[in-house]
Design an enzyme around this catalytic site. Structure first.
Site, PDB file in Angstrom:
ATOM      1  N   SER A  59       3.693  -2.691   3.039  1.00  0.00           N
ATOM      2  CA  SER A  59       4.275  -1.877   1.968  1.00  0.00           C
ATOM      3  C   SER A  59       3.174  -1.406   1.032  1.00  0.00           C
ATOM      4  CB  SER A  59       5.306  -2.672   1.165  1.00  0.00           C
ATOM      5  OG  SER A  59       5.746  -1.895   0.062  1.00  0.00           O
ATOM      6  N   VAL A  64      -3.008  -5.472  -1.608  1.00  0.00           N
ATOM      7  CA  VAL A  64      -3.855  -5.374  -0.421  1.00  0.00           C
ATOM      8  C   VAL A  64      -3.555  -4.067   0.323  1.00  0.00           C
ATOM      9  CG1 VAL A  64      -4.501  -6.453   1.773  1.00  0.00           C
ATOM     10  CG2 VAL A  64      -4.085  -7.878  -0.235  1.00  0.00           C
ATOM     11  N   CYS A  65      -2.280  -3.707   0.439  1.00  0.00           N
ATOM     12  CA  CYS A  65      -1.911  -2.464   1.119  1.00  0.00           C
ATOM     13  C   CYS A  65      -2.444  -1.253   0.363  1.00  0.00           C
ATOM     14  CB  CYS A  65      -0.396  -2.359   1.263  1.00  0.00           C
ATOM     15  SG  CYS A  65       0.333  -3.669   2.271  1.00  0.00           S
ATOM     16  N   GLU A  66      -2.372  -1.307  -0.950  1.00  0.00           N
ATOM     17  CA  GLU A  66      -2.910  -0.215  -1.762  1.00  0.00           C
ATOM     18  C   GLU A  66      -4.410  -0.100  -1.560  1.00  0.00           C
ATOM     19  OE1 GLU A  66      -3.507   1.239  -6.388  1.00  0.00           O
ATOM     20  OE2 GLU A  66      -2.102  -0.394  -5.993  1.00  0.00           O
ATOM     21  N   THR A  69      -5.219   1.348   1.872  1.00  0.00           N
ATOM     22  CA  THR A  69      -4.925   2.779   1.934  1.00  0.00           C
ATOM     23  C   THR A  69      -5.962   3.581   1.151  1.00  0.00           C
ATOM     24  OG1 THR A  69      -2.593   2.265   2.235  1.00  0.00           O
ATOM     25  CG2 THR A  69      -3.132   4.514   1.546  1.00  0.00           C
TER      26      THR A  69
END
Length: 172
Positions: A59, A64-66, A69
């Site tokens: 998500s 971490v996903c941010e 990305t």
């Protein structure tokens, strides 16, 4: 019924089940259908003739996903038209769009696996217990052969950015 892989990945140290095959370098990349927005769908063939770096995140609303990305967005600018950089999550397309506009993400495509989980099932990253896609990286060449794979073992860990980028540079 899709193959289930138990105990090869964790979330917060807790074992999870991944649905789908474990893809390896040299495998033909499976097709998939994901959403660019609520109506427009994208598939592997939409990126024909390009090298594809597919960054999978559970998500975009997590740190971490941010970070993952943002990192691949920065790197995407260096490869111009040679490489299609895709970020795939199960976030709804309008949530992905909002994230991109706030974060200044404009060098990659965000694609949503929310409807059918086709990407997650075909690439072996759908988390059975959470219905999210597990953090992973796939690099696919112009002939749709997988040239790099990383299935991150712990969902909250970062992928190995340098290994992925070195594999990408070797293809460009």
């Amino acid at each position: 019924m899709s193959e289930e892989k138990k105990g090869i990945a964790t979330v917060g140290g807790n074992p999870i089940t991944l649905i789908g095959p474990e893809l390896k370098v040299g495998d033909k990349a499976p097709d998939f259908t994901v959403n660019k927005d609520l109506m427009e769908e994208k598939s592997l063939s939409d990126y024909a003739g390009k090298i594809k770096l597919i960054s999978v995140v559970p998500s975009l609303d997590t740190k971490v996903c941010e970070a993952q990305t943002r990192r691949f967005n920065e790197e995407a600018a260096k490869f111009a038209d040679q490489v299609a950089v895709l970020t795939i999550s199960v976030d709804l397309p309008f949530a992905q769009d909002r994230f991109c506009s706030v974060a200044g993400i404009d060098n990659l495509d965000t694609l949503s696996d929310y409807k059918t989980h086709a990407f997650g099932k075909n690439y072996g990253v759908l988390i059975k217990e959470l219905q999210l896609d597990m953090r992973s990286i796939f690099i696919i060449d112009q002939e749709n052969t997988i040239r790099y794979v990383q299935y991150v073992k712990e969902m909250t860990d970062h992928p190995d950015y340098e290994a992925a980028l070195n594999a990408l540079r070797a293809l460009v």
